[in-house]
Enzyme design. Structure first.
Site, PDB file in Angstrom:
ATOM      1  N   LYS A 208      56.774 -27.298 -59.464  1.00 33.66           N
ATOM      2  CA  LYS A 208      58.140 -27.063 -59.422  1.00 33.66           C
ATOM      3  C   LYS A 208      58.327 -25.652 -58.345  1.00 33.66           C
ATOM      4  O   LYS A 208      59.419 -24.904 -58.546  1.00 33.66           O
ATOM      5  CB  LYS A 208      58.546 -26.904 -61.011  1.00 33.66           C
ATOM      6  CG  LYS A 208      58.572 -27.319 -62.113  1.00 33.66           C
ATOM      7  CD  LYS A 208      59.454 -27.467 -62.713  1.00 33.66           C
ATOM      8  CE  LYS A 208      59.246 -28.116 -64.301  1.00 33.66           C
ATOM      9  NZ  LYS A 208      59.021 -27.695 -65.243  1.00 33.66           N
TER      10      LYS A 208
ATOM     11  N   HIS B 166      31.839 -17.996 -56.314  1.00 37.11           N
ATOM     12  CA  HIS B 166      31.402 -18.440 -57.005  1.00 37.11           C
ATOM     13  C   HIS B 166      30.167 -17.727 -57.725  1.00 37.11           C
ATOM     14  O   HIS B 166      29.267 -18.416 -58.167  1.00 37.11           O
ATOM     15  CB  HIS B 166      30.963 -20.110 -56.708  1.00 37.11           C
ATOM     16  CG  HIS B 166      30.839 -21.001 -57.627  1.00 37.11           C
ATOM     17  ND1 HIS B 166      31.006 -20.324 -59.471  1.00 37.11           N
ATOM     18  CD2 HIS B 166      30.851 -22.525 -58.039  1.00 37.11           C
ATOM     19  CE1 HIS B 166      31.108 -21.849 -59.917  1.00 37.11           C
ATOM     20  NE2 HIS B 166      30.921 -22.910 -59.414  1.00 37.11           N
TER      21      HIS B 166
END
Lengths: 436, 297
Positions: free
Chosen positions: B79, B129
């Site tokens: 949204k 990572h």
């Protein structure tokens, strides 16, 4: 209304007229009347500015400013931009056409000019678009733009990728003798990039924009310039390769001028640090070697102007993932301090620094001002070269705060700005209140 | 509380002590289920992941924490909610740590600047990572005792690999020599400044390797013209049986997964005797327990 001002005993630095020394400067009715080594008598009703220990300079001219009006008034308006300009010592700014609506018609040019008249602070010279809607597809009506008051033609923010169209724009411009100002970026090379390609982009895992994205386009446009014999102005030059090509083109007599921003002269790509979006701009901050080359080029005259590329953005445009951050920083209110850093560091003489902010840009675009000979506009910037201060973005007159220089210590500050013999800025106060 | 945004910023002794801690979380070790009891760890995954998300989930559960699993699909992000608003809202529910994966490099750094809980980077764009690098180092250390003086060759798409960056920093910090190998279009500039040696010749690099880490080749790299074809990549940089012959007899093979069998690594090598690929996965849980313990407790 007749007005007379006497700037008394300041160090006048006026590179165009070869002046650097203590002088009295008398202005009347918006023009410079006399510049004198000897003390001038004080005319009756004259306002006297005691400039002892100060520098009295031609008003600064910024060839590259985004005023955001019409369309993005939340970031800046012509009025707030002019306030920021005079607070930074600028008496004239060239307004880029990538507003929303784009300045690709005389109507938009006139709107900007009428807002500037209402602001009544500094000179605003609009630049019109090269192509309709900055789409890079069809030429905008350059003749109409010029007659409405545009002083340069540019799609700034975007390159003209189509070489044939660029060639036509240059050819067409020769009938008006306006500079075509270019943002040099080969989009196929810069695509997806978020910062300069180098060890820092590798360390941060950000896709890099190679220097060749700029240099290749500079090379292309200089080739087109040679064929068309037009006037080309290279906006925000950022790398060594571009400087080398410009130097060579000038040697061969091509009509090319260029500008470098203060931030590209002060910061390199390591300023991105920990993904600081305030160090994100187009072109990106380059390597330290590029910075070195740019410094040489502004010092030796290869580059004519220091221009801010003042690019106001809202907080939310920067408070996001680095890749999503919008490019650009505000620059009008930090330009002098950063330029003086180069003077303090011995990169530029005071005279050359002033030239890069005054006569250099005036000459590149054929603008009035930029010097203080009798008859010149009484656009004057008074600087205290000793004042130490700290950049506080919260106190900017610009409506935006996006700067990587917040909190930076500076030595040398604008104390007064005069436009057409009228004081528009003094000791931190702009002459006209902002109406929001 | 401490963030794990990358291997960058951690000293060797801190990394070693984290790996020592992980040792204590291996199966069969004393019970540590109380360490995060009553606390909540939020898994914020803006990008797909199976093994890292599952591994952090199991690690958090194993320490007694509750886990909130959040994925972008079906969230307010669709949204138009910003990353910071999402993170602040998650934080406001009272979590001890946010484990996040994001497609943008630096996204966890942005979040860490604006929340008070610990932020653990589970992979950000093409940047780092760190938990993967730690479990890789842990696996190698388990085999070798120490990484000092060992040579690890990392082969494949270095440019787009966060695993490669974190491993380079981690392995170097722990005393290993790191050789990066791949086609020039997939090697970013300035790797040497980060301590790597660079080669484009895998065959020449293999005999000196104590371990070879193959990276996953993302197939879209071919459409972006980083490569002429995956076939050619496999020919030049794939770890196949013939190349395995060039390796030292005891040298190890690693892969962070998921594997493209037959591209960066041949099935026989991936499943062969020198492969520690599944050990990497099982060690992942112990290493992530140690990370959560250090950062969230």
């Amino acid at each position: 209304m007749s007005s007379t001002v006497l700037f008394r005993r300041g160090r006048v630095i006026d590179p165009r007229n070869g002046v650097d020394g203590v002088r009295d400067v008398l202005v009347r009715d918006g023009k410079v009347v006399e510049v004198s080594e000897a003390l001038l008598p004080v005319p009756s009703s004259a306002e006297v500015v005691d400039a002892t220990g100060k520098w009295v300079l031609p008003g600064f001219i910024d060839l590259h400013v985004h005023l955001r009006e019409p369309g993005e008034e939340g970031k800046e308006t012509v009025l707030t931009g002019c306030r920021a300009a005079v607070a930074g010592g600028f008496t004239a700014v060239v307004a880029m056409p990538n507003t929303k609506v784009v300045n690709d018609s005389g109507m938009v040019t006139e709107l900007v000019l009428s807002r500037a008249r209402a602001a009544n602070l500094c000179h605003v010279y609009p630049a019109g678009a090269i192509t309709k809607g900055l789409k890079g597809e069809e030429l905008a009506e350059m003749g109409e733009l010029v007659s409405a008051g545009c002083v340069a033609i540019t799609d700034d923010g975007r390159p003209v990728m189509n070489a044939a169209l660029m060639r036509r724009a240059l050819q067409y411009s020769t009938q008006f003798d306006v500079p075509i100002m270019v943002h040099e970026e080969d989009l196929t090379l810069s695509s997806g990039g978020a910062m300069h390609e180098g060890p820092t982009s590798t360390r941060l895992g950000l896709r890099g924009i190679p220097a060749s994205a700029e240099v290749a386009m500079v090379a292309r446009d200089l080739v087109l310039l040679e064929e068309t014999r037009a006037r080309l102005h290279l906006a925000h030059v950022s790398c060594e390769g571009s400087v080398r090509l410009i130097r060579e083109a000038k040697r061969r007599g091509l009509r090319v001028t260029s500008e470098v921003t203060p931030h590209h002269l002060i910061l390199d790509d390591r300023a991105v640090g920990d993904y600081d979006t305030h160090a994100k701009m187009a072109p990106p901050l380059r390597s330290d070697r590029d910075v070195e080359a740019l410094r040489e080029a502004v010092a030796d005259g290869t580059v004519e102007a220091i221009a801010t590329d003042h690019a106001p953005h809202g907080v939310l445009d920067k408070l996001v993932e680095f890749e999503k951050g919008i490019n650009g920083i505000v620059g009008l209110e930090t330009a002098l301090g950063l330029t003086l850093e180069l003077v303090h560091a011995g990169v530029l003489t005071a005279k050359r620094a002033v030239e890069l902010l005054t006569h250099g840009p005036a000459k590149a675009f054929g603008l009035p001002g930029g010097h203080l000979a009798p008859g010149a506009p009484a656009d004057v910037t008074v600087v205290d070269p000793q004042e130490e201060w700290t950049v506080d973005a919260h106190r900017f007159y610009s409506r935006s705060r996006n700067t990587p220089f917040h909190g930076r210590k500076q030595k040398g500050r604008v104390v007064q700005t005069w436009v057409g013999g009228r004081k528009v800025f003094e000791n931190g106060q702009v002459g006209q209140k902002e109406s929001r | 509380m401490r963030h794990l945004l990358g291997i960058e910023g951690w000293r060797r002794d801190e990394l070693e002590s984290l790996l020592d801690r992980a040792q204590a979380h291996l199966p069969g070790k004393p019970d540590t289920t109380h360490v995060l009891r009553g606390r909540v760890v939020a898994n914020l995954f803006f990008e797909d992941s199976t093994r890292t998300r599952t591994s952090f989930h199991m690690a958090a559960k194993g320490l007694g924490a509750s886990v909130m699993n959040w994925t972008q699909t079906g969230s307010s992000v669709s949204k138009g909610e910003t990353l910071l608003d999402t993170a602040r809202n998650i934080e406001a529910t009272g979590v001890a740590a946010i484990v996040m994966r994001h497609k943008s490099s630096g996204a966890p750094h942005l979040v860490a600047k604006h929340v008070r809980c610990a932020v653990i980077n589970a992979g950000d764009g093409t940047h780092e990572h760190p938990s993967q690098a730690l479990l890789d180092a842990f696996t190698l250390r388990q085999r070798w005792g120490s990484l000092d003086g060992r040579t690890v060759v990392i082969v494949g798409d270095i440019l787009h690999s966060r695993v490669a960056r974190s491993n380079l920093l981690c392995l170097k910090a722990l005393g290993a020599r790191v050789v990066m190998c791949g086609p020039p279009t997939l090697i970013p500039p300035g790797l040497e400044a980060m301590g790597a040696e660079v080669t484009h010749n895998l065959d020449a690099a293999l005999p000196g390797a104590d371990a070879v880490m193959c990276l996953r080749l993302q197939t879209e790299r071919q459409s972006e013209n980083f490569l002429p074809s995956t076939r050619e990549f496999a020919r030049l940089f794939g770890l196949n049986a013939a190349r395995e012959e060039r390796m030292k007899p005891e040298a190890l093979v690693l892969h962070p997964g998921p594997i493209n069998r037959g591209v960066e690594i041949a099935p026989a090598v991936a499943d062969g005797a020198r492969s520690v690929i599944l050990e990497q996965v099982s060690n992942g849980v112990a290493v992530r327990r140690a990370i959560l313990e250090v950062c969230a407790s």
